[in-house]
Design a protein around this motif. Structure first.
Motif, mmCIF file in Angstrom:
data_model
loop_
_atom_site.group_PDB
_atom_site.id
_atom_site.type_symbol
_atom_site.label_atom_id
_atom_site.label_comp_id
_atom_site.label_asym_id
_atom_site.label_seq_id
_atom_site.Cartn_x
_atom_site.Cartn_y
_atom_site.Cartn_z
ATOM 1 N N UNK A 133 -5.033 -104.100 7.218
ATOM 2 C CA UNK A 133 -3.866 -104.391 8.055
ATOM 3 C C UNK A 133 -4.323 -104.994 9.376
ATOM 4 N N UNK A 134 -3.809 -106.176 9.683
ATOM 5 C CA UNK A 134 -4.103 -106.813 10.962
ATOM 6 C C UNK A 134 -3.335 -106.154 12.095
ATOM 7 N N UNK A 135 -2.019 -106.033 11.915
ATOM 8 C CA UNK A 135 -1.153 -105.480 12.951
ATOM 9 C C UNK A 135 -0.123 -104.541 12.333
ATOM 10 N N UNK A 136 -0.007 -103.332 12.824
ATOM 11 C CA UNK A 136 1.082 -102.453 12.367
ATOM 12 C C UNK A 136 2.435 -103.027 12.783
ATOM 13 N N UNK A 137 3.477 -102.614 12.105
ATOM 14 C CA UNK A 137 4.830 -103.080 12.396
ATOM 15 C C UNK A 137 5.779 -101.893 12.474
ATOM 16 N N UNK A 138 6.871 -102.089 13.180
ATOM 17 C CA UNK A 138 7.923 -101.073 13.214
ATOM 18 C C UNK A 138 8.894 -101.364 12.073
ATOM 19 N N UNK A 139 9.041 -100.399 11.190
ATOM 20 C CA UNK A 139 9.931 -100.520 10.040
ATOM 21 C C UNK A 139 11.158 -99.660 10.283
ATOM 22 N N UNK A 148 21.358 -99.366 2.461
ATOM 23 C CA UNK A 148 20.683 -99.846 3.665
ATOM 24 C C UNK A 148 19.675 -100.926 3.302
ATOM 25 N N UNK A 149 19.316 -101.712 4.292
ATOM 26 C CA UNK A 149 18.255 -102.710 4.165
ATOM 27 C C UNK A 149 17.099 -102.286 5.050
ATOM 28 N N UNK A 150 15.891 -102.400 4.544
ATOM 29 C CA UNK A 150 14.691 -102.065 5.295
ATOM 30 C C UNK A 150 14.161 -103.331 5.953
ATOM 31 N N UNK A 151 13.946 -103.271 7.272
ATOM 32 C CA UNK A 151 13.544 -104.464 8.014
ATOM 33 C C UNK A 151 12.307 -104.190 8.845
ATOM 34 N N UNK A 152 11.403 -105.158 8.867
ATOM 35 C CA UNK A 152 10.227 -105.108 9.716
ATOM 36 C C UNK A 152 9.725 -106.533 9.943
ATOM 37 N N UNK A 153 9.212 -106.770 11.071
ATOM 38 C CA UNK A 153 8.944 -105.941 12.223
ATOM 39 C C UNK A 153 10.164 -106.002 13.141
ATOM 40 N N UNK A 298 12.072 -94.778 13.581
ATOM 41 C CA UNK A 298 11.448 -95.822 12.769
ATOM 42 C C UNK A 298 9.952 -95.566 12.673
ATOM 43 N N UNK A 299 9.385 -95.805 11.517
ATOM 44 C CA UNK A 299 7.962 -95.583 11.330
ATOM 45 C C UNK A 299 7.150 -96.778 11.839
ATOM 46 N N UNK A 300 6.041 -96.494 12.507
ATOM 47 C CA UNK A 300 5.064 -97.524 12.849
ATOM 48 C C UNK A 300 4.130 -97.604 11.656
ATOM 49 N N UNK A 309 8.879 -93.682 15.877
ATOM 50 C CA UNK A 309 9.388 -94.070 17.193
ATOM 51 C C UNK A 309 10.906 -94.047 17.167
ATOM 52 N N UNK A 310 11.520 -93.269 18.060
ATOM 53 C CA UNK A 310 12.970 -93.178 18.122
ATOM 54 C C UNK A 310 13.536 -93.822 19.368
#
Length: 352
Positions: A133-139, A148-153, A298-300, A309-310
């Protein structure tokens, strides 16, 4: 760091979740109340913050002494108006204590309603990235037709490369398989048109990369437009953190305005008020689906440990749901399963 005894709870109980109980716009009260609610639902929680303040808040909740709650002292907190980089020099800040508990294996996850940038920085510095993984994202999850739809970043990375989007697509795919039971979730690339040739240089490059990876751990649908996010056209939407954050804030703002319009229409006449009595149960259900506190945090995704992160304005319900989600992710073995998927490949490699 002063840690109360029995960090892992009573024999036979699950590893506790570390909660940054000092973080957020409202400090300890909603964090403690949410932790009490989660504990009553069976989740063990480590409340991290000023121990005097936290014990005082716990004393307001009848029966809290018998719940799986422990206080871990942290004599510092990074305020919402301070810099995320402060995590480097403030080892005793509550968010740093939380992520260290995860790294040391004394907590299953770190949850914070405090400074989002500080949470991301602390998680990266303390836990590191998953290999591949280069960069983590907020999902995050957005309410959509059919669920629901899951979106990142949605905010971790304003400037990205196409390879990041491919990695995030794989991470989100595993996430939905593990936590939501979706075996073949579809991935959509957010663009300004459905056609393959439409979009920025970044989108065109990402599209080609995702298309090449279709059937190899990613079920790529193709380009989608903004309206598709809420139509539920795909299970997953990948985009850069700048665009994703704008979409997230737009959705939250529009929901508030829309319910304001509905309230004004109902209260505008006697007929409207009578009709409002009939539709009130349905409106409550709709409001619940659109309330960010339903998902908690949301998960990082992409760090070598669980970090959630809330919203800074989170209430007790949001805190409770965040803790429940974190505990479920740990129990499902999300982190090792993410790493196993990355190791198995093929997916675009870091720096490619």
């Amino acid at each position: 760091m002063s840690v109360d005894p029995a960090l892992t709870g009573a024999a036979g109980t699950a590893l506790p979740v570390a909660l940054d109980a000092a973080g957020g716009d409202h400090g300890a009260p909603p964090n403690v109340e949410g932790a009490v609610q989660a504990a009553r639902a069976g989740v063990s929680v480590l409340l991290v913050g000023d121990q005097v303040r936290l014990h005082a808040e716990l004393g307001r909740h009848e029966g809290s002494a018998s719940l799986p709650l422990e206080v871990v002292h942290a004599d510092d907190v990074i305020g919402m108006d301070e810099h995320a980089t402060d995590v480097r020099s403030r080892a005793q800040a509550s968010i740093n204590v939380c992520t260290r508990l995860v790294r040391e294996g004394r907590a299953s996850a770190a949850v914070s309603m405090g400074h989002s940038g500080a949470t991301m920085a602390s998680a990266l510095l303390t836990l590191g990235r998953l290999k591949g993984v280069d960069r983590p994202a907020i999902l995050t999850h957005l309410p959509a037709r059919g669920g629901f739809t899951t979106m990142l970043d949605v905010g971790a990375n304003a400037d990205v490369r196409a390879v990041y989007l491919a990695q995030w697509a794989q991470l989100a795919t595993v996430y939905l398989r593990v936590l939501e039971g979706r075996e073949q979730p579809t991935v959509g690339l957010l663009s300004i048109g459905e056609e393959d040739h439409k979009g920025s240089a970044l989108v065109l490059e990402a599209h080609a990369l995702l298309r090449a990876l279709h059937g190899q751990g990613i079920n790529f649908h193709g380009n989608i437009e903004g309206r598709d996010i809420f139509l539920g056209t795909t299970d997953i939407v990948v985009t850069d953190g700048f665009t994703g954050n704008v979409c997230l804030k737009l959705a939250e703002g529009e929901a508030k305005v829309m319910f304001g319009w509905v309230r004004d229409a109902i209260q505008g006449s006697v007929r409207g008020k009578l009709g409002g009595l009939l539709v009130r149960p349905a409106l409550r259900g709709l409001a619940d689906r659109m309330d960010p506190s339903t998902y908690g945090a949301s998960i990082l995704i992409g760090v070598r440990g669980l970090a959630f992160i809330g919203h800074g304005s989170a209430d007790a319900r949001a805190v409770k749901n965040a803790l429940l989600r974190a505990a479920r992710a740990h129990e499902a073995g999300l982190i090792p399963r993410l790493q196993a998927a990355l190791d198995a490949g093929p997916v675009a490699q870091p720096g490619a």
